[in-house]
Design a protein around this motif. Structure first.
Motif, mmCIF file in Angstrom:
data_model
loop_
_atom_site.group_PDB
_atom_site.id
_atom_site.type_symbol
_atom_site.label_atom_id
_atom_site.label_comp_id
_atom_site.label_asym_id
_atom_site.label_seq_id
_atom_site.Cartn_x
_atom_site.Cartn_y
_atom_site.Cartn_z
ATOM 1 N N ASN A 125 0.854 -1.193 0.000
ATOM 2 C CA ASN A 125 0.000 0.000 0.000
ATOM 3 C C ASN A 125 0.890 1.244 0.000
ATOM 4 O OD1 ASN A 125 -2.639 -1.400 0.314
ATOM 5 N ND2 ASN A 125 -1.724 -2.048 2.257
ATOM 6 N N PRO A 126 1.517 1.536 -1.117
ATOM 7 C CA PRO A 126 2.542 2.595 -1.145
ATOM 8 C C PRO A 126 2.038 3.969 -0.745
ATOM 9 C CG PRO A 126 1.922 1.922 -3.365
ATOM 10 C CD PRO A 126 1.324 0.923 -2.446
ATOM 11 N N GLU A 127 0.755 4.249 -0.993
ATOM 12 C CA GLU A 127 0.243 5.570 -0.623
ATOM 13 C C GLU A 127 0.300 5.792 0.893
ATOM 14 O OE1 GLU A 127 -2.955 2.552 -0.626
ATOM 15 O OE2 GLU A 127 -1.488 3.196 -2.132
ATOM 16 N N GLU A 128 0.312 4.728 1.666
ATOM 17 C CA GLU A 128 0.405 4.849 3.120
ATOM 18 C C GLU A 128 1.811 5.262 3.570
ATOM 19 O OE1 GLU A 128 -0.943 1.236 4.880
ATOM 20 O OE2 GLU A 128 -2.967 1.378 4.018
ATOM 21 N N GLN A 129 2.789 5.112 2.683
ATOM 22 C CA GLN A 129 4.176 5.475 3.017
ATOM 23 C C GLN A 129 4.518 6.902 2.615
ATOM 24 O OE1 GLN A 129 4.865 2.261 5.058
ATOM 25 N NE2 GLN A 129 6.527 3.703 4.659
ATOM 26 N N LYS A 130 3.586 7.593 1.987
ATOM 27 C CA LYS A 130 3.848 8.947 1.509
ATOM 28 C C LYS A 130 4.393 9.825 2.630
ATOM 29 C CE LYS A 130 1.694 12.772 -0.989
ATOM 30 N NZ LYS A 130 0.462 13.256 -1.670
ATOM 31 N N GLY A 131 5.570 10.391 2.400
ATOM 32 C CA GLY A 131 6.217 11.235 3.389
ATOM 33 C C GLY A 131 7.028 10.472 4.419
ATOM 34 N N HIS A 132 6.996 9.142 4.345
ATOM 35 C CA HIS A 132 7.684 8.318 5.350
ATOM 36 C C HIS A 132 8.456 7.164 4.711
ATOM 37 C CE1 HIS A 132 5.325 10.419 8.409
ATOM 38 N NE2 HIS A 132 4.267 10.211 7.647
ATOM 39 N N TRP A 133 8.938 7.356 3.504
ATOM 40 C CA TRP A 133 9.609 6.257 2.811
ATOM 41 C C TRP A 133 10.897 5.807 3.487
ATOM 42 C CZ3 TRP A 133 7.756 2.810 -0.278
ATOM 43 C CH2 TRP A 133 6.589 3.082 -0.985
ATOM 44 N N GLN A 134 11.538 6.708 4.171
ATOM 45 C CA GLN A 134 12.784 6.319 4.841
ATOM 46 C C GLN A 134 12.551 5.260 5.921
ATOM 47 O OE1 GLN A 134 15.719 7.041 3.842
ATOM 48 N NE2 GLN A 134 15.386 8.770 2.474
ATOM 49 N N ASP A 135 11.322 5.158 6.426
ATOM 50 C CA ASP A 135 11.003 4.156 7.437
ATOM 51 C C ASP A 135 11.108 2.735 6.885
ATOM 52 O OD1 ASP A 135 10.495 6.265 9.111
ATOM 53 O OD2 ASP A 135 8.310 6.129 8.953
ATOM 54 N N CYS A 136 11.100 2.607 5.564
ATOM 55 C CA CYS A 136 11.165 1.284 4.933
ATOM 56 C C CYS A 136 12.594 0.740 4.850
ATOM 57 C CB CYS A 136 10.585 1.340 3.520
ATOM 58 S SG CYS A 136 8.823 1.710 3.457
ATOM 59 N N PHE A 137 13.566 1.577 5.171
ATOM 60 C CA PHE A 137 14.965 1.200 5.014
ATOM 61 C C PHE A 137 15.703 1.203 6.348
ATOM 62 C CE2 PHE A 137 13.541 3.131 1.047
ATOM 63 C CZ PHE A 137 13.914 2.170 0.115
ATOM 64 N N ASP A 138 16.826 0.524 6.365
ATOM 65 C CA ASP A 138 17.640 0.440 7.584
ATOM 66 C C ASP A 138 18.266 1.772 7.945
ATOM 67 O OD1 ASP A 138 17.042 -2.243 7.660
ATOM 68 O OD2 ASP A 138 18.928 -2.881 6.734
ATOM 69 N N LYS A 139 18.584 2.577 6.897
ATOM 70 C CA LYS A 139 19.265 3.850 7.117
ATOM 71 C C LYS A 139 18.536 4.972 6.391
ATOM 72 C CE LYS A 139 23.847 1.621 7.192
ATOM 73 N NZ LYS A 139 25.175 1.584 6.507
ATOM 74 N N VAL A 140 18.624 6.179 6.943
ATOM 75 C CA VAL A 140 18.101 7.363 6.271
ATOM 76 C C VAL A 140 19.170 7.838 5.289
ATOM 77 C CG1 VAL A 140 17.349 9.745 6.543
ATOM 78 C CG2 VAL A 140 16.675 8.017 8.229
ATOM 79 N N GLN A 141 18.865 7.743 3.995
ATOM 80 C CA GLN A 141 19.819 8.077 2.940
ATOM 81 C C GLN A 141 19.068 8.731 1.784
ATOM 82 O OE1 GLN A 141 23.000 4.435 3.463
ATOM 83 N NE2 GLN A 141 21.257 4.010 2.136
ATOM 84 N N PRO A 142 19.788 9.350 0.843
ATOM 85 C CA PRO A 142 19.115 9.914 -0.333
ATOM 86 C C PRO A 142 18.244 8.855 -1.009
ATOM 87 C CG PRO A 142 21.391 10.626 -0.273
ATOM 88 C CD PRO A 142 21.246 9.611 0.819
ATOM 89 N N LEU A 143 17.115 9.293 -1.544
ATOM 90 C CA LEU A 143 16.159 8.372 -2.156
ATOM 91 C C LEU A 143 16.114 8.575 -3.669
ATOM 92 C CD1 LEU A 143 13.948 6.225 -1.643
ATOM 93 C CD2 LEU A 143 12.302 8.111 -1.494
ATOM 94 N N HIS A 144 16.441 7.520 -4.408
ATOM 95 C CA HIS A 144 16.367 7.523 -5.863
ATOM 96 C C HIS A 144 15.296 6.533 -6.307
ATOM 97 C CE1 HIS A 144 20.816 8.991 -6.498
ATOM 98 N NE2 HIS A 144 20.151 9.722 -5.624
#
Length: 212
Positions: free
Chosen positions: A22-41
């Motif tokens: 449900n990608p729309e639920e991650q809007k504004g919070h995509w970094q939560d899906c990863f181990d580290k906060v890094q640039p998003l491509h």
């Protein structure tokens, strides 16, 4: 596309830890899906995932999201991930037209478009991923200093794209109609499946980089 109807593809995507359901639920919070906060491509229309997976392996300091509309194509990428898991990549099965519903303002650092569907008929021009309509969508999610990179072997689509960049209010930073013989733009180039196939046939590869 011959891979659209592989039985079990949608079920495999639903059950995969690498695909966001449900990608729309991650809007504004995509970094939560990863181990580290890094640039998003992100790569829109990633196909079987070769490019974005190679990029993720080469650049562990960047988080990647691959977007593919067709479940049976995305399945191929998921199968590759099962064999070689990478912590800095996730996938989404969705239509690119909804991109602004999934990513928040300034959430994306870079956008990749590789060998997108040319939609050759004039009446379908707005469906092309380099149309001014899609640039308007990218404008909603890309950081102010972010860039968009586009590669294709289709000369007509490339000409169209070059014209759309200024019409969309963007700036053309660099372009070439023969990437593999351009020492500057080809440096560090990571090839896609299509790029390798078309260049082997002798087709020159075009590339542009745009920003606002």
């Amino acid at each position: 596309m011959r891979l659209r109807n592989i039985p079990g593809a949608e079920e495999a995507i639903l059950n995969s830890e690498y695909c966001i359901k449900n990608p729309e639920e991650q809007k504004g919070h995509w970094q939560d899906c990863f181990d580290k906060v890094q640039p998003l491509h992100i790569e829109i229309g990633m196909g079987k995932g070769r490019f974005i997976m190679d990029m993720a392996a080469l650049h562990p300091d960047i988080n990647y999201i691959g977007i593919e509309r067709y479940s049976s194509v995305l399945l191929r990428a998921l199968q590759k991930m099962e064999l070689n898991p990478l912590p800095n990549i996730k996938f989404i099965c969705m239509d690119a037209a909804d991109i602004a519903e999934v990513f928040a303002k300034d959430e994306v650092d870079r956008i990749y478009l590789n060998f997108s569907d040319p939609w050759p008929k004039d009446r379908h021009a707005k469906r092309r991923l380099t149309s001014r309509q899609f640039f308007a969508r990218y404008d909603q999610i890309l950081k102010k200093d972010g860039h968009l990179e586009f590669k294709t072997d289709n000369q007509d689509l490339f000409t169209f794209s070059l014209e759309e960049v200024p019409e969309a209010g963007w700036k053309l930073d660099a372009s070439t109609r023969d990437l593999h013989h351009d020492a500057v733009l080809n440096e560090g180039n990571v090839m896609t499946e299509y790029e390798e196939k078309f260049s082997f046939k002798g087709n020159p590869i075009c590339k542009l980089i745009a920003s606002r």
